[in-house]
Enzyme design. Sequence first.
Site, mmCIF file in Angstrom:
data_model
loop_
_atom_site.group_PDB
_atom_site.id
_atom_site.type_symbol
_atom_site.label_atom_id
_atom_site.label_comp_id
_atom_site.label_asym_id
_atom_site.label_seq_id
_atom_site.Cartn_x
_atom_site.Cartn_y
_atom_site.Cartn_z
ATOM 1 C CE LYS A 66 -3.580 -2.117 2.871
ATOM 2 N NZ LYS A 66 -4.071 -2.202 4.262
ATOM 3 N N GLY A 67 2.044 1.184 0.523
ATOM 4 C CA GLY A 67 2.817 2.371 0.880
ATOM 5 C C GLY A 67 3.073 3.405 -0.203
ATOM 6 C CD GLU B 109 8.173 -0.529 -2.042
ATOM 7 O OE1 GLU B 109 7.087 0.061 -1.934
ATOM 8 O OE2 GLU B 109 8.347 -1.720 -1.733
ATOM 9 C CG ASP B 110 6.596 2.530 0.768
ATOM 10 O OD1 ASP B 110 7.284 1.585 0.321
ATOM 11 O OD2 ASP B 110 5.848 2.405 1.752
ATOM 12 C CG ASP C 171 14.235 -1.082 6.537
ATOM 13 O OD1 ASP C 171 15.387 -0.732 6.796
ATOM 14 O OD2 ASP C 171 13.449 -1.476 7.417
ATOM 15 C CE LYS D 114 13.950 3.236 7.239
ATOM 16 N NZ LYS D 114 13.261 2.434 8.267
ATOM 17 C CG PHE E 123 9.494 2.786 11.647
ATOM 18 C CD1 PHE E 123 9.695 1.614 10.933
ATOM 19 C CD2 PHE E 123 8.207 3.285 11.760
ATOM 20 C CE1 PHE E 123 8.631 0.955 10.335
ATOM 21 C CE2 PHE E 123 7.130 2.635 11.167
ATOM 22 C CZ PHE E 123 7.347 1.466 10.456
ATOM 23 C CG ASP F 177 1.593 1.243 7.674
ATOM 24 O OD1 ASP F 177 2.566 0.973 6.940
ATOM 25 O OD2 ASP F 177 1.009 0.399 8.362
ATOM 26 N NE ARG G 145 -1.249 2.359 4.806
ATOM 27 C CZ ARG G 145 -0.196 1.569 4.629
ATOM 28 N NH1 ARG G 145 0.883 2.037 4.032
ATOM 29 N NH2 ARG G 145 -0.206 0.323 5.028
HETATM 30 P P1 IMP Z 1 12.414 -4.117 3.308
HETATM 31 O O1 IMP Z 1 11.996 -5.452 2.760
HETATM 32 O O2 IMP Z 1 13.084 -4.269 4.653
HETATM 33 O O3 IMP Z 1 13.233 -3.289 2.372
HETATM 34 O O4 IMP Z 1 11.088 -3.342 3.663
HETATM 35 C C1 IMP Z 1 10.283 -2.757 2.741
HETATM 36 C C2 IMP Z 1 8.927 -2.462 3.307
HETATM 37 O O5 IMP Z 1 8.944 -2.307 4.735
HETATM 38 C C3 IMP Z 1 8.423 -1.147 2.785
HETATM 39 O O6 IMP Z 1 7.720 -1.314 1.581
HETATM 40 C C4 IMP Z 1 7.554 -0.648 3.918
HETATM 41 O O7 IMP Z 1 6.251 -1.164 3.798
HETATM 42 C C5 IMP Z 1 8.173 -1.210 5.168
HETATM 43 N N1 IMP Z 1 9.075 -0.244 5.851
HETATM 44 C C6 IMP Z 1 10.417 -0.287 5.960
HETATM 45 N N2 IMP Z 1 10.905 0.758 6.654
HETATM 46 C C7 IMP Z 1 9.824 1.511 6.976
HETATM 47 C C8 IMP Z 1 9.669 2.760 7.682
HETATM 48 O O8 IMP Z 1 10.607 3.420 8.138
HETATM 49 N N3 IMP Z 1 8.385 3.203 7.796
HETATM 50 C C9 IMP Z 1 7.296 2.551 7.299
HETATM 51 N N4 IMP Z 1 7.406 1.389 6.633
HETATM 52 C C10 IMP Z 1 8.654 0.866 6.477
#
Ligand code: IMP
Length: 174
Positions: free
Chosen positions: A40-41, A96-97, A100, A128, A149, A156, A162
């Site tokens: 959703k992000g 993508e939003d 991480d 990040k 975060f 969210d 959001r």
């Molecule tokens: P990854 O797989 O660790 O890269 O995480 C990606 C997903 O984790 C993103 O699409 C977000 O939905 C969520 N996410 C990671 N960091 C944050 C944050 O700081 N705030 C909100 N959602 C996050």
Amino acid sequence: MVLPRVLIPETKIRQRLQDLATEIAFDYRGKELTVVSILKGSFIFFADLIRLVDLPMSCEFMGVSSYGNKTQSSGEVKVTLDMTEPLQGKHILIVEDIVDTGLTMQYLINNLKARKPASLKICSLLVKPDAMKCEVEIDYVGFKLGREFVVGYGLDHAGRYRNLPYIGVLEDEH
Ligand code: IMP
């Protein structure tokens, strides 16, 4: 309710989006683009960005979920909504939003590459770099963050925040 501290204000987001849109329109000039919003992000970022990109394009939506209500990546990615159109031979830009650990993006890249697009690039509003656990190259990056975060502008925490127009940090709850 304690409001998150403003990290990136609306005006700064808007300026950065204009730069990204100009870069994308230049790189894909003469081509037809398929932009894929990762739900959703990314819905707010996606809607704002594509309106600034001066190109013929079609829009697709894919839902993935990786965190549940936690603030750490489980590494497991669940597809909650898949695309209906074939991607074969198309120029795909994933929107993508936030990246991480990069595990979600790695999964998405493998998933979409298997559908044989003509090209595949990635645009993420936030990245990040210190939290990355795998090597994924993000072609268009809005802002680089530390490990904090963040919420707002589509992002969210446990389903909330959001709708904030800015990107903020939750200070008291973590
Ligand atoms: P990854 O797989 O660790 O890269 O995480 C990606 C997903 O984790 C993103 O699409 C977000 O939905 C969520 N996410 C990671 N960091 C944050 C944050 O700081 N705030 C909100 N959602 C996050």
